[in-house]
Structure formats: C-alpha cells, structure tokens
Design an enzyme around this catalytic site. Structure first.
Site, PDB file in Angstrom:
ATOM      1  N   GLU A   1     113.518-179.464 -14.099  1.00 22.45           N
ATOM      2  CA  GLU A   1     112.106-179.235 -14.442  1.00 22.45           C
ATOM      3  C   GLU A   1     111.850-179.191 -15.950  1.00 22.45           C
ATOM      4  O   GLU A   1     110.766-179.557 -16.411  1.00 22.45           O
ATOM      5  CB  GLU A   1     111.550-177.981 -13.749  1.00 22.45           C
ATOM      6  CG  GLU A   1     111.389-178.126 -12.249  1.00 22.45           C
ATOM      7  CD  GLU A   1     110.397-179.218 -11.811  1.00 22.45           C
ATOM      8  OE1 GLU A   1     109.697-179.805 -12.674  1.00 22.45           O
ATOM      9  OE2 GLU A   1     110.360-179.519 -10.610  1.00 22.45           O
TER      10      GLU A   1
ATOM     11  N   LYS B   1     101.458-186.150  -9.883  1.00 17.92           N
ATOM     12  CA  LYS B   1     100.049-186.585  -9.947  1.00 17.92           C
ATOM     13  C   LYS B   1      99.119-185.437  -9.538  1.00 17.92           C
ATOM     14  O   LYS B   1      98.131-185.147 -10.213  1.00 17.92           O
ATOM     15  CB  LYS B   1      99.818-187.785  -9.011  1.00 17.92           C
ATOM     16  CG  LYS B   1     100.567-189.029  -9.418  1.00 17.92           C
ATOM     17  CD  LYS B   1     100.172-190.249  -8.593  1.00 17.92           C
ATOM     18  CE  LYS B   1     100.657-190.173  -7.162  1.00 17.92           C
ATOM     19  NZ  LYS B   1     102.136-190.186  -7.056  1.00 17.92           N
TER      20      LYS B   1
ATOM     21  N   LYS C   1     104.948-190.969 -17.385  1.00 10.91           N
ATOM     22  CA  LYS C   1     105.815-189.789 -17.315  1.00 10.91           C
ATOM     23  C   LYS C   1     107.111-190.121 -16.598  1.00 10.91           C
ATOM     24  O   LYS C   1     108.197-189.738 -17.030  1.00 10.91           O
ATOM     25  CB  LYS C   1     105.056-188.652 -16.617  1.00 10.91           C
ATOM     26  CG  LYS C   1     105.856-187.395 -16.377  1.00 10.91           C
ATOM     27  CD  LYS C   1     106.472-187.380 -14.973  1.00 10.91           C
ATOM     28  CE  LYS C   1     107.400-186.223 -14.815  1.00 10.91           C
ATOM     29  NZ  LYS C   1     108.085-186.224 -13.495  1.00 10.91           N
TER      30      LYS C   1
ATOM     31  N   ASP D   1     117.060-180.511  -1.201  1.00  8.51           N
ATOM     32  CA  ASP D   1     115.955-180.697  -2.134  1.00  8.51           C
ATOM     33  C   ASP D   1     116.573-181.264  -3.420  1.00  8.51           C
ATOM     34  O   ASP D   1     117.789-181.221  -3.608  1.00  8.51           O
ATOM     35  CB  ASP D   1     115.311-179.327  -2.394  1.00  8.51           C
ATOM     36  CG  ASP D   1     114.405-179.315  -3.609  1.00  8.51           C
ATOM     37  OD1 ASP D   1     113.487-180.159  -3.662  1.00  8.51           O
ATOM     38  OD2 ASP D   1     114.642-178.498  -4.511  1.00  8.51           O
TER      39      ASP D   1
ATOM     40  N   ASN E   1     112.914-191.271  -9.672  1.00 14.24           N
ATOM     41  CA  ASN E   1     113.570-190.122 -10.318  1.00 14.24           C
ATOM     42  C   ASN E   1     114.842-189.737  -9.569  1.00 14.24           C
ATOM     43  O   ASN E   1     115.835-189.357 -10.185  1.00 14.24           O
ATOM     44  CB  ASN E   1     112.618-188.933 -10.349  1.00 14.24           C
ATOM     45  CG  ASN E   1     111.392-189.183 -11.198  1.00 14.24           C
ATOM     46  OD1 ASN E   1     111.371-190.124 -11.997  1.00 14.24           O
ATOM     47  ND2 ASN E   1     110.364-188.381 -11.012  1.00 14.24           N
TER      48      ASN E   1
ATOM     49  N   ASP F   1     114.734-181.385  -7.168  1.00 18.61           N
ATOM     50  CA  ASP F   1     114.395-180.686  -8.421  1.00 18.61           C
ATOM     51  C   ASP F   1     114.599-179.180  -8.305  1.00 18.61           C
ATOM     52  O   ASP F   1     113.999-178.535  -7.474  1.00 18.61           O
ATOM     53  CB  ASP F   1     112.955-181.002  -8.811  1.00 18.61           C
ATOM     54  CG  ASP F   1     112.788-182.472  -9.148  1.00 18.61           C
ATOM     55  OD1 ASP F   1     111.928-183.125  -8.531  1.00 18.61           O
ATOM     56  OD2 ASP F   1     113.545-182.980  -9.989  1.00 18.61           O
TER      57      ASP F   1
ATOM     58  N   THR G   1     112.562-184.538  -0.826  1.00 17.18           N
ATOM     59  CA  THR G   1     112.040-184.119  -2.126  1.00 17.18           C
ATOM     60  C   THR G   1     110.609-184.577  -2.346  1.00 17.18           C
ATOM     61  O   THR G   1     110.172-185.567  -1.754  1.00 17.18           O
ATOM     62  CB  THR G   1     112.909-184.691  -3.271  1.00 17.18           C
ATOM     63  OG1 THR G   1     112.331-184.346  -4.536  1.00 17.18           O
ATOM     64  CG2 THR G   1     113.005-186.212  -3.184  1.00 17.18           C
TER      65      THR G   1
HETATM   66  C1  XBP Z   1     109.657-180.889  -7.397  1.00 16.85           C
HETATM   67  C2  XBP Z   1     108.277-181.370  -7.634  1.00 16.85           C
HETATM   68  C3  XBP Z   1     108.082-182.675  -8.362  1.00 16.85           C
HETATM   69  C4  XBP Z   1     108.655-182.580  -9.772  1.00 16.85           C
HETATM   70  C5  XBP Z   1     108.074-183.652 -10.676  1.00 16.85           C
HETATM   71  O1  XBP Z   1     110.117-181.619  -6.313  1.00 16.85           O
HETATM   72  O2  XBP Z   1     107.346-180.727  -7.201  1.00 16.85           O
HETATM   73  O3  XBP Z   1     106.699-182.912  -8.410  1.00 16.85           O
HETATM   74  O4  XBP Z   1     108.282-181.322 -10.329  1.00 16.85           O
HETATM   75  O5  XBP Z   1     108.361-184.926 -10.131  1.00 16.85           O
HETATM   76  P1  XBP Z   1     111.302-181.028  -5.316  1.00 16.85           P
HETATM   77  P2  XBP Z   1     107.168-185.990  -9.963  1.00 16.85           P
HETATM   78  O6  XBP Z   1     111.605-179.607  -5.726  1.00 16.85           O
HETATM   79  O7  XBP Z   1     110.712-181.138  -3.922  1.00 16.85           O
HETATM   80  O8  XBP Z   1     112.479-181.942  -5.539  1.00 16.85           O
HETATM   81  O9  XBP Z   1     106.391-185.988 -11.263  1.00 16.85           O
HETATM   82  O10 XBP Z   1     107.860-187.299  -9.694  1.00 16.85           O
HETATM   83  O11 XBP Z   1     106.367-185.489  -8.795  1.00 16.85           O
HETATM   84 MG    MG Z   2     112.816-178.023  -5.755  1.00 11.19          MG
END
Ligand code: XBP
Ligand code: MG
Length: 233
Positions: free
Chosen positions: A17, A52, A83, A8, A126, A10, A120
């Site tokens: 975050e 979104k 963003k 993953d 990103n 984020d 992800t």
């Molecule tokens: C985390 C998410 C993403 C990010 C924001 O993704 O849910 O939506 O919070 O990025 P993961 P975007 O943990 O699966 O990596 O605004 O590009 O969605």
């Molecule tokens: Mg994550």
C-alpha cells in the site's frame, strides 16, 4: 488434493500500500493535480477498496476544497491507468518484497498438495507485476481473480465467490488469508474460514470474524492454517 488456500494480495502477499500510495501521488502530479495523499489521509481512503472507487471517494469527500466537486468517470479511469503504470514500474523494479513467511507458506502448502488461488481487489496488471518480481511468475496460483472481474469489490463476497466457482470447491474446503477488515468481511461472507495477518495499514482493524489472527506468519505453525480446511465432498 481437494483443498485450497485463497490469498489476498495487497497487505497480505506483500506490503504494497505504500507503493500504491506513491503511485497515486505520481499520477496526480503527472495530471497537474495539486493532490497529495499522505499516510494519514490514505489510511482513511483505504476504507474504500479499488483504486478508481478510492479516487471517486476522495473527490466526493473533499470536493470543493481545492478538489473538483465532480469528476467524469472517464477522467478517473485515465488517472487510474496512469497510477497503475507507475505502480507496476515500481514493483517491477523490485520495490516490494513478499511479506515474511509468505514464500515459505506457499512452498509448504504446495508440497502438501494444497491448490492455491488469489482473490484481490487490485488490478490484474498489478498482480502480474508483483508475482513476476517476487516469484518469477504466477505459476503457483491455479486461479487468479482480481479487480474489475467482479461488479462488487470487497467487502462484498463476489471475488471470493468467483474464486470458489473457478476452483470448483465448497467454502469449507478452503481457507482465506487476508490483511484487512474489508477483506475479512468479503471472505467470511463467501463462507470461507479466514486467517488474518494484519499489516501496516490494518493492524488496528476489528478482526472478530477471523478464525485465526497471526501477527507473525514467519514464526507461526502453518498446520494451524491447514486445519481450518475440511475435505470437499
Ligand atoms: C487492495 C485494494 C486495491 C489497492 C490498490 O486490494 O483495495 O484497491 O489498494 O490497487 P486487496 P488498485 O487487499 O484486495 O488485494 O488501484 O489497482 O485498485
Ligand atoms: Mg488486502
């Protein structure tokens, strides 16, 4: 080797975050909206994956309280694009380091011949910005599945199922590394044994489906992770 580690992004590769939250707030300010997502509100909004979808959830949850009761999809897409631009600028500026232990795990797994992939919810731009800023590029990852490449975001299994299909590996030959309950539910639904490394926004989540929870990856024995994979075939 016929085994893979699926990461993953984020909260797992890096604690991103807070930078996402600041980028959302910059986009709202740039659009003349008087919204400000503080950490307490953002913790709640993180229940919904996808930027979104998170904006839509915010409008539907708080519409009418100084927030429009409805918002056209096109406006949300434009807001989210702003963003993403703000986020990639901050990440490209070096704001976000890899989490402790991640660089070592990637190098060690590569030295043992593990194939590496990413699954992800975040936007591909990103991922690119983070990997360029922290690793000089995405060469370490054979497969990168991100954002809108799937119709249903985490906790749906879609993005992990796409990664398995592109790797051409069965779930048992892989191990997923996640930080959140949404991510854990997604990888487990795809049949992949999952290691959770809780982050700043997810340490209170329920991780009962995890094969292993590691609080400090840098101090862990990576063999505990590797042992969760079985040879394909
Ligand atoms: C985390 C998410 C993403 C990010 C924001 O993704 O849910 O939506 O919070 O990025 P993961 P975007 O943990 O699966 O990596 O605004 O590009 O969605
Ligand atoms: Mg994550």
């Amino acid at each position: 080797m016929d085994r893979a580690i699926v990461f993953d992004v984020d909260g797992t590769l890096a604690e991103t975050e807070e930078t996402h939250r600041k980028a959302f707030n910059r986009a709202f300010e740039g659009a003349g909206l008087e919204w400000h997502w503080d950490q307490a509100l953002y913790t709640q909004l993180l229940e919904v994956t996808g930027g979104k979808e998170r904006i839509r959830y915010f409008v539907e949850s708080f519409g009418g309280q100084g927030v429009p009761a409805a918002m056209p999809d096109e406006f949300i897409r434009t807001l989210h694009a702003a963003k993403t631009l703000a986020y990639t600028e901050m990440v490209s500026g070096g704001d976000v380091p890899l989490r402790p232990g991640i660089r070592e795990l990637i190098a060690d797994a590569q030295s043992l011949g593990f194939r590496l992939a990413i699954a992800t919810t975040t936007t591909p731009a990103n991922v690119d910005a983070l990997l360029r800023a922290t690793m000089g590029g995405d060469e370490a990852f054979e497969v990168i599945c991100a954002g809108d490449s799937v119709a249903n975001k985490k906790p749906a299994p879609d993005v992990y199922e796409l990664a398995l299909a592109e790797l051409e590996l069965p779930p048992a030959a892989c191990v997923a590394i996640e930080d959140s309950r949404n991510g854990l539910l997604s990888s487990v639904a795809a049949g992949i044994p999952t290691v959770v490394t809780p982050g700043i926004y997810t340490s209170g989540h329920n991780f009962e489906e995890a094969a292993l929870v590691i609080d400090d990856l840098a101090a862990s024995d990576f063999q505990e992770i590797y042992r969760l994979t079985a040879p394909a075939g």
